[in-house]
Design a protein around this motif. Structure first.
Motif, PDB file in Angstrom:
ATOM      1  N   GLU A  41       0.818  -1.225   0.000  1.00 41.23           N
ATOM      2  CA  GLU A  41       0.000   0.000   0.000  1.00 41.23           C
ATOM      3  C   GLU A  41       0.844   1.265   0.000  1.00 41.23           C
ATOM      4  OE1 GLU A  41      -2.342  -0.597   3.486  1.00 41.23           O
ATOM      5  OE2 GLU A  41      -3.784  -1.899   2.439  1.00 41.23           O
ATOM      6  N   ASN A  42       2.134   1.134   0.332  1.00 40.80           N
ATOM      7  CA  ASN A  42       2.983   2.307   0.496  1.00 40.80           C
ATOM      8  C   ASN A  42       3.751   2.562  -0.803  1.00 40.80           C
ATOM      9  OD1 ASN A  42       4.921   4.183   1.209  1.00 40.80           O
ATOM     10  ND2 ASN A  42       5.154   3.351   3.276  1.00 40.80           N
ATOM     11  N   PRO A  43       3.500   3.703  -1.465  1.00 40.31           N
ATOM     12  CA  PRO A  43       4.151   3.969  -2.764  1.00 40.31           C
ATOM     13  C   PRO A  43       5.676   4.040  -2.680  1.00 40.31           C
ATOM     14  CG  PRO A  43       2.993   5.926  -1.950  1.00 40.31           C
ATOM     15  CD  PRO A  43       2.628   4.798  -1.033  1.00 40.31           C
ATOM     16  N   LEU A  44       6.205   4.156  -1.465  1.00 44.16           N
ATOM     17  CA  LEU A  44       7.651   4.248  -1.300  1.00 44.16           C
ATOM     18  C   LEU A  44       8.381   3.077  -1.961  1.00 44.16           C
ATOM     19  CD1 LEU A  44       9.811   5.955   0.288  1.00 44.16           C
ATOM     20  CD2 LEU A  44       9.729   4.147   1.993  1.00 44.16           C
ATOM     21  N   TYR A  45       7.837   1.876  -1.818  1.00 46.50           N
ATOM     22  CA  TYR A  45       8.578   0.680  -2.262  1.00 46.50           C
ATOM     23  C   TYR A  45       8.634   0.581  -3.790  1.00 46.50           C
ATOM     24  CZ  TYR A  45       8.550  -0.840   2.572  1.00 46.50           C
ATOM     25  OH  TYR A  45       8.775  -0.916   3.930  1.00 46.50           O
ATOM     26  N   TYR A  46       7.453   0.529  -4.427  1.00 46.76           N
ATOM     27  CA  TYR A  46       7.451   0.279  -5.870  1.00 46.76           C
ATOM     28  C   TYR A  46       7.682   1.554  -6.689  1.00 46.76           C
ATOM     29  CZ  TYR A  46       6.226  -4.584  -5.161  1.00 46.76           C
ATOM     30  OH  TYR A  46       6.271  -5.911  -4.795  1.00 46.76           O
ATOM     31  N   ASP A  47       7.260   2.707  -6.179  1.00 49.75           N
ATOM     32  CA  ASP A  47       7.389   3.938  -6.989  1.00 49.75           C
ATOM     33  C   ASP A  47       8.727   4.643  -6.786  1.00 49.75           C
ATOM     34  OD1 ASP A  47       4.833   3.297  -7.612  1.00 49.75           O
ATOM     35  OD2 ASP A  47       3.884   5.028  -6.649  1.00 49.75           O
ATOM     36  N   ILE A  48       9.320   4.503  -5.617  1.00 56.87           N
ATOM     37  CA  ILE A  48      10.551   5.266  -5.338  1.00 56.87           C
ATOM     38  C   ILE A  48      11.761   4.324  -5.204  1.00 56.87           C
ATOM     39  CG2 ILE A  48      11.649   6.962  -3.802  1.00 56.87           C
ATOM     40  CD1 ILE A  48       9.099   8.120  -5.024  1.00 56.87           C
ATOM     41  N   ALA A  74       4.818  11.848  -2.931  1.00 59.27           N
ATOM     42  CA  ALA A  74       4.943  13.284  -2.687  1.00 59.27           C
ATOM     43  C   ALA A  74       3.654  13.843  -2.088  1.00 59.27           C
ATOM     44  CB  ALA A  74       5.305  14.006  -3.975  1.00 59.27           C
ATOM     45  N   GLU A  75       2.518  13.260  -2.501  1.00 55.25           N
ATOM     46  CA  GLU A  75       1.240  13.697  -1.891  1.00 55.25           C
ATOM     47  C   GLU A  75       1.196  13.279  -0.430  1.00 55.25           C
ATOM     48  OE1 GLU A  75      -2.041  12.055  -4.131  1.00 55.25           O
ATOM     49  OE2 GLU A  75      -1.181  12.908  -5.962  1.00 55.25           O
ATOM     50  N   GLN A  76       1.709  12.052  -0.180  1.00 57.07           N
ATOM     51  CA  GLN A  76       1.677  11.497   1.175  1.00 57.07           C
ATOM     52  C   GLN A  76       2.621  12.257   2.111  1.00 57.07           C
ATOM     53  OE1 GLN A  76       3.379   7.506   1.473  1.00 57.07           O
ATOM     54  NE2 GLN A  76       1.330   6.681   1.735  1.00 57.07           N
ATOM     55  N   VAL A  77       3.849  12.520   1.632  1.00 55.39           N
ATOM     56  CA  VAL A  77       4.852  13.216   2.448  1.00 55.39           C
ATOM     57  C   VAL A  77       5.416  14.377   1.619  1.00 55.39           C
ATOM     58  CG1 VAL A  77       6.901  12.913   3.903  1.00 55.39           C
ATOM     59  CG2 VAL A  77       5.491  10.919   3.358  1.00 55.39           C
ATOM     60  N   PRO A  78       4.699  15.507   1.577  1.00 56.95           N
ATOM     61  CA  PRO A  78       5.132  16.625   0.713  1.00 56.95           C
ATOM     62  C   PRO A  78       6.551  17.088   1.021  1.00 56.95           C
ATOM     63  CG  PRO A  78       2.963  17.050   1.691  1.00 56.95           C
ATOM     64  CD  PRO A  78       3.467  15.792   2.314  1.00 56.95           C
ATOM     65  N   GLY A  79       6.984  16.967   2.271  1.00 56.16           N
ATOM     66  CA  GLY A  79       8.327  17.410   2.647  1.00 56.16           C
ATOM     67  C   GLY A  79       9.421  16.656   1.898  1.00 56.16           C
ATOM     68  N   ASN A  80       9.114  15.445   1.436  1.00 60.60           N
ATOM     69  CA  ASN A  80      10.140  14.674   0.721  1.00 60.60           C
ATOM     70  C   ASN A  80      10.385  15.196  -0.690  1.00 60.60           C
ATOM     71  OD1 ASN A  80       9.531  11.393   2.252  1.00 60.60           O
ATOM     72  ND2 ASN A  80      10.837  13.089   2.883  1.00 60.60           N
ATOM     73  N   ARG A  81       9.672  16.252  -1.074  1.00 55.65           N
ATOM     74  CA  ARG A  81      10.059  16.972  -2.301  1.00 55.65           C
ATOM     75  C   ARG A  81      11.236  17.903  -2.019  1.00 55.65           C
ATOM     76  NH1 ARG A  81       4.355  18.578  -2.936  1.00 55.65           N
ATOM     77  NH2 ARG A  81       3.318  17.189  -4.401  1.00 55.65           N
ATOM     78  N   GLU A  82      11.439  18.179  -0.733  1.00 55.83           N
ATOM     79  CA  GLU A  82      12.492  19.124  -0.317  1.00 55.83           C
ATOM     80  C   GLU A  82      13.667  18.410   0.342  1.00 55.83           C
ATOM     81  OE1 GLU A  82      12.129  22.504  -0.591  1.00 55.83           O
ATOM     82  OE2 GLU A  82      10.106  22.375  -1.423  1.00 55.83           O
ATOM     83  N   VAL A  83      13.349  17.360   1.071  1.00 57.79           N
ATOM     84  CA  VAL A  83      14.354  16.680   1.907  1.00 57.79           C
ATOM     85  C   VAL A  83      14.171  15.171   1.711  1.00 57.79           C
ATOM     86  CG1 VAL A  83      15.076  16.276   4.297  1.00 57.79           C
ATOM     87  CG2 VAL A  83      14.244  18.539   3.634  1.00 57.79           C
ATOM     88  N   ALA A  97      10.805  12.681  -3.720  1.00 59.90           N
ATOM     89  CA  ALA A  97       9.472  12.056  -3.779  1.00 59.90           C
ATOM     90  C   ALA A  97       8.688  12.615  -4.952  1.00 59.90           C
ATOM     91  CB  ALA A  97       8.731  12.312  -2.481  1.00 59.90           C
ATOM     92  N   THR A  98       7.997  11.714  -5.637  1.00 62.09           N
ATOM     93  CA  THR A  98       7.136  12.123  -6.749  1.00 62.09           C
ATOM     94  C   THR A  98       5.785  11.426  -6.562  1.00 62.09           C
ATOM     95  OG1 THR A  98       8.042  10.279  -8.001  1.00 62.09           O
ATOM     96  CG2 THR A  98       8.991  12.452  -8.454  1.00 62.09           C
ATOM     97  N   GLY A  99       4.827  11.778  -7.395  1.00 64.06           N
ATOM     98  CA  GLY A  99       3.544  11.072  -7.459  1.00 64.06           C
ATOM     99  C   GLY A  99       2.867  10.946  -6.100  1.00 64.06           C
ATOM    100  N   LYS A 100       2.363   9.727  -5.845  1.00 66.27           N
ATOM    101  CA  LYS A 100       1.597   9.488  -4.603  1.00 66.27           C
ATOM    102  C   LYS A 100       2.439   9.706  -3.355  1.00 66.27           C
ATOM    103  CE  LYS A 100      -1.721   6.123  -6.260  1.00 66.27           C
ATOM    104  NZ  LYS A 100      -1.710   4.725  -6.658  1.00 66.27           N
TER     105      LYS A 100
END
Ligand SMILES: C[S@@+](CC[C@H](N)C(=O)[O-])C[C@H]1O[C@@H](n2cnc3c(N)ncnc32)[C@H](O)[C@@H]1O
Length: 240
Positions: free
Chosen positions: A19-26, A220-229, A215-218
């Protein structure tokens, strides 16, 4: 940190991972980029968990052995293998010694989001070096040691800038997150960046490349800060 921790949350972790986009998307695209073509390579997934990345390697025609200490995660890995047989061998073993694995027998070793779970980092790198052929590659992904730190938190400034506030960076040791997710259930060993890189060098690895994915896509929506850090650090090294 011990095996029972993941045995207790094996089914939860399996679901969380899907369920967590971190694994497959990032994580997945970064790992594939760092590892490159694995066709006909013999690869070990150290601390493989339920085997999601071992399966990605096998789909790309690597011969894969996964080891993990947690029985129930290995049972899930074997169920996936039964459903879609790819010849992956799963063994219960401790990544700090991996006594079931012979010396100089792998072209590559990967460890995904697991070094933080294992107390003796030096022993894991030494194990990876022992089982690798000379020149073999090691790729690992960890939560970013500079930003995923005990007590770190997201703050929003008066002008709506998202900021990561970090303190306690130099205090290495075991900690538990209070913000949900895996680390609130099993904790993690915090280590500084220099501890990771010095342990790697001590085990006779040469650093080749690092990635700190945005972070991109879902995600980045989930953790917007990961677009910066960044929340992750991935490293590729080779055995000297
Ligand atoms: C966050 S999970 C990651 C699992 C898998 N690599 C993944 O990406 O889903 C951490 C894993 O480390 C394993 N682990 C913890 N200590 C270990 C040890 N000493 N030897 C081998 N595996 C260990 C746990 O059982 C768990 O599967």
């Amino acid at each position: 940190m011990n095996d029972a921790l993941y045995d207790d949350i094996a089914e939860w972790y399996d679901k969380y991972l899907h369920e967590n986009p971190l694994y497959y998307d990032i994580v997945l695209p970064c790992l594939l980029k760092l590892i490159g073509d694995v066709q006909d390579q013999i690869v070990c997934d150290l601390a493989c968990g339920q085997g999601w990345f071992a399966r990605e390697l096998a789909r790309r025609r690597a011969t894969v052995t996964g080891i993990d200490i947690a029985d129930r995660l290995l049972a899930l890995a074997r169920q996936y293998e039964d459903r879609e047989p790819q010849g992956i061998v799963y063994q219960q073993d401790d990544a700090q010694s991996a006594s079931s694995l012979p010396n100089a027998s792998f072209d590559g070793v990967v460890s995904v989001l697991a070094l933080m779970d294992i107390p003796d980092l030096q022993a894991v790198f030494q194990t990876a070096r022992r089982i690798l052929k000379s020149g073999g590659w090691l790729v690992f992904a960890i939560t970013h040691p500079c930003f995923e730190v005990p007590h770190a938190q997201w703050l929003t400034t008066d002008n709506d800038q998202i900021t990561r506030a970090v303190r306690g960076y130099f205090s290495e040791g075991n900690w538990k997150s209070e913000q949900g997710g895996v680390r609130s259930r099993v904790g993690a060993h915090h280590r500084t960046l220099s501890t990771y890189l010095n342990a790697l060098a001590t085990a006779n690895f040469a650093l080749e490349r690092m990635m700190e994915p945005i972070a991109t896509g879902k995600r980045a929506e989930q953790v917007p800060g990961n677009r910066e850090v960044p929340s992750l650090l991935l490293v590729r090294a080779h055995a000297l």
